[in-house]
Design an enzyme around this catalytic site. Structure first.
Site, mmCIF file in Angstrom:
data_model
loop_
_atom_site.group_PDB
_atom_site.id
_atom_site.type_symbol
_atom_site.label_atom_id
_atom_site.label_comp_id
_atom_site.label_asym_id
_atom_site.label_seq_id
_atom_site.Cartn_x
_atom_site.Cartn_y
_atom_site.Cartn_z
ATOM 1 C CE LYS A 90 -0.379 -6.755 -19.357
ATOM 2 N NZ LYS A 90 0.448 -6.559 -18.962
ATOM 3 C CB SER A 91 0.204 -7.373 -27.721
ATOM 4 O OG SER A 91 -0.562 -6.959 -27.020
ATOM 5 N NE ARG B 207 0.915 -12.876 -25.003
ATOM 6 C CZ ARG B 207 1.516 -13.258 -24.058
ATOM 7 N NH1 ARG B 207 0.893 -11.982 -23.350
ATOM 8 N NH2 ARG B 207 1.718 -14.194 -23.154
ATOM 9 C CG HIS C 258 -1.063 0.656 -25.099
ATOM 10 N ND1 HIS C 258 -0.072 -1.041 -25.423
ATOM 11 C CD2 HIS C 258 -0.540 -0.034 -23.271
ATOM 12 C CE1 HIS C 258 0.592 -1.587 -24.443
ATOM 13 N NE2 HIS C 258 0.489 -0.744 -23.244
ATOM 14 C CG MET D 35 13.245 -8.985 -20.537
ATOM 15 S SD MET D 35 11.874 -8.247 -21.402
ATOM 16 C CE MET D 35 11.203 -6.989 -20.493
ATOM 17 C CB SER E 56 -1.596 -10.834 -20.677
ATOM 18 O OG SER E 56 -0.749 -10.225 -19.878
HETATM 19 P P1 A3P Z 1 1.929 -12.960 -19.872
HETATM 20 O O1 A3P Z 1 1.067 -12.291 -18.336
HETATM 21 O O2 A3P Z 1 1.230 -13.958 -20.657
HETATM 22 O O3 A3P Z 1 3.282 -13.390 -18.971
HETATM 23 P P2 A3P Z 1 2.690 -5.646 -22.533
HETATM 24 O O4 A3P Z 1 4.364 -5.622 -21.971
HETATM 25 O O5 A3P Z 1 2.436 -5.554 -23.256
HETATM 26 O O6 A3P Z 1 2.187 -5.363 -20.534
HETATM 27 O O7 A3P Z 1 3.029 -7.113 -22.541
HETATM 28 C C1 A3P Z 1 3.082 -7.980 -21.050
HETATM 29 C C2 A3P Z 1 3.381 -9.707 -21.319
HETATM 30 O O8 A3P Z 1 4.719 -9.893 -21.939
HETATM 31 C C3 A3P Z 1 3.153 -11.029 -20.180
HETATM 32 O O9 A3P Z 1 2.577 -12.159 -20.961
HETATM 33 C C4 A3P Z 1 4.949 -10.932 -19.936
HETATM 34 O O10 A3P Z 1 5.109 -12.337 -19.220
HETATM 35 C C5 A3P Z 1 5.221 -10.872 -21.125
HETATM 36 N N1 A3P Z 1 7.132 -10.752 -21.651
HETATM 37 C C6 A3P Z 1 7.920 -9.597 -21.227
HETATM 38 N N2 A3P Z 1 9.000 -9.973 -21.264
HETATM 39 C C7 A3P Z 1 9.188 -10.660 -22.364
HETATM 40 C C8 A3P Z 1 10.058 -11.796 -22.843
HETATM 41 N N3 A3P Z 1 11.201 -11.524 -22.308
HETATM 42 N N4 A3P Z 1 9.974 -12.845 -22.921
HETATM 43 C C9 A3P Z 1 9.107 -13.477 -22.906
HETATM 44 N N5 A3P Z 1 7.354 -12.800 -22.349
HETATM 45 C C10 A3P Z 1 7.699 -11.770 -22.117
#
Ligand code: A3P
Length: 282
Positions: free
Chosen positions: A42-43, A119, A97, A221, A127
């Site tokens: 979730k980073s 993060r 991870h 995305m 998240s």
């Molecule tokens: P949030 O849940 O705070 O929105 P991971 O890929 O490590 O699982 O992290 C997911 C987090 O990255 C989510 O945060 C997601 O929205 C954010 N994220 C993914 N793609 C993104 C992008 N293009 N721009 C900004 N944040 C993004």
């Protein structure tokens, strides 16, 4: 509702992970030509993967729009990703991870390039709560307060953020290690992409960089079925949203004053001794 697959004190999700793979993980040999994206869940891992895929293709979106993100950069500790990448030829893009002590030992003597995404753990917590609270491959907290307590104790998937981050950051002086924060990606995405290009030894023209920016944006995305996890819908959770809010500081909408204070205290205790510039959200 499921529980965890516990391995060497680390809780893993139950679906897709296999004890035998984790037990024999050193069989996975990291090669000099590999690029590894590492992070605590979730980073912003998937965002980084999308950016690196686009950099490798000079902004061309064909690959990211035709192949699922977990096949482009497989998670090597997940059975599917392990099998997909262990014998893949040529320079590989791989994700993980894993905490440092479970990562393949071959990595530490290799020249493989590593991008570590960090993060604000408060935003990681929020998240993670929204991502994991309804999934069917891990233990579900009944409330935000419960997840908050679990997170501070490291009783969440992949264990303690504090230990994970502290251990990986010990590698930060290495030439083949690039530290990138979600916060700098948000603040100046173009500059961060340029920093990643420099690290990977890729030179992009201005128009190519524009395309990387365009195709890796939150909105792009969110609309890309190969990157937004919609293909996993119902397999892991009914309403699975990877692209949730994509902002910094969302924790302020969820933490109580008491939780914010408790978090600060643990952060200071556990991350004591690290230069504050490593944590640009402070
Ligand atoms: P949030 O849940 O705070 O929105 P991971 O890929 O490590 O699982 O992290 C997911 C987090 O990255 C989510 O945060 C997601 O929205 C954010 N994220 C993914 N793609 C993104 C992008 N293009 N721009 C900004 N944040 C993004």
């Amino acid at each position: 509702m499921s529980d965890y697959l516990w391995f060497e004190g680390i809780p893993f999700p139950t679906l897709g992970y296999k004890r035998e793979i984790l037990e024999n993980f050193d069989k996975f040999v990291i090669r000099d030509e590999d690029t590894v994206i590492l992070s605590y869940p979730k980073s912003g891992t998937n965002w980084m993967i999308e950016i690196v895929c686009l950099i490798q293709n000079k902004g061309n979106s064909k690959w990211i729009q035709s192949v699922p993100i977990w096949e482009r950069s497989p998670w090597i500790e997940i059975q599917y990703g392990y099998e997909l990448s262990i014998n893949r030829e040529g320079p590989r893009l791989i994700s993980s991870h894993l905490p440092i002590h479970l990562f393949p030992k071959s990595f530490f003597s290799s020249k493989a390039k590593v991008i570590f995404v960090v993060r604000n753990p408060r935003d990681v917590l929020v998240s993670g709560y929204f991502f994991f609270h309804k999934t069917n491959n891990t233990k579900n907290p009944e409330s935000f307060g419960t997840y908050f307590e679990w997170f501070l104790k490291g009783n969440v998937v992949y264990g303690s953020w504090f230990e994970h981050t502290r251990d990986w950051l010990s590698m930060r002086e290495r030439k083949n290690f690039l530290l990138v924060s979600y916060e700098e990606m948000k603040k100046d995405t173009r500059k961060t992409i340029e920093k990643i290009c420099d690290f990977l030894g890729k030179k992009l023209e201005t128009e190519e960089l524009d395309l990387v920016l365009k195709h890796s944006s939150f909105q792009a995305m969110k609309e890309n079925n190969m990157s937004n996890y919609s293909l996993l819908q119902d397999r892991i959770a009914h309403d699975l949203k990877l692209l949730r809010k994509g902002m910094t500081g969302d924790w302020k909408n969820y933490f109580t004053v008491a939780q914010a204070e408790a978090f600060d205290k643990v952060f200071q205790e556990k991350m004591n001794g690290f230069p504050p510039e490593l944590f640009p959200w402070q």
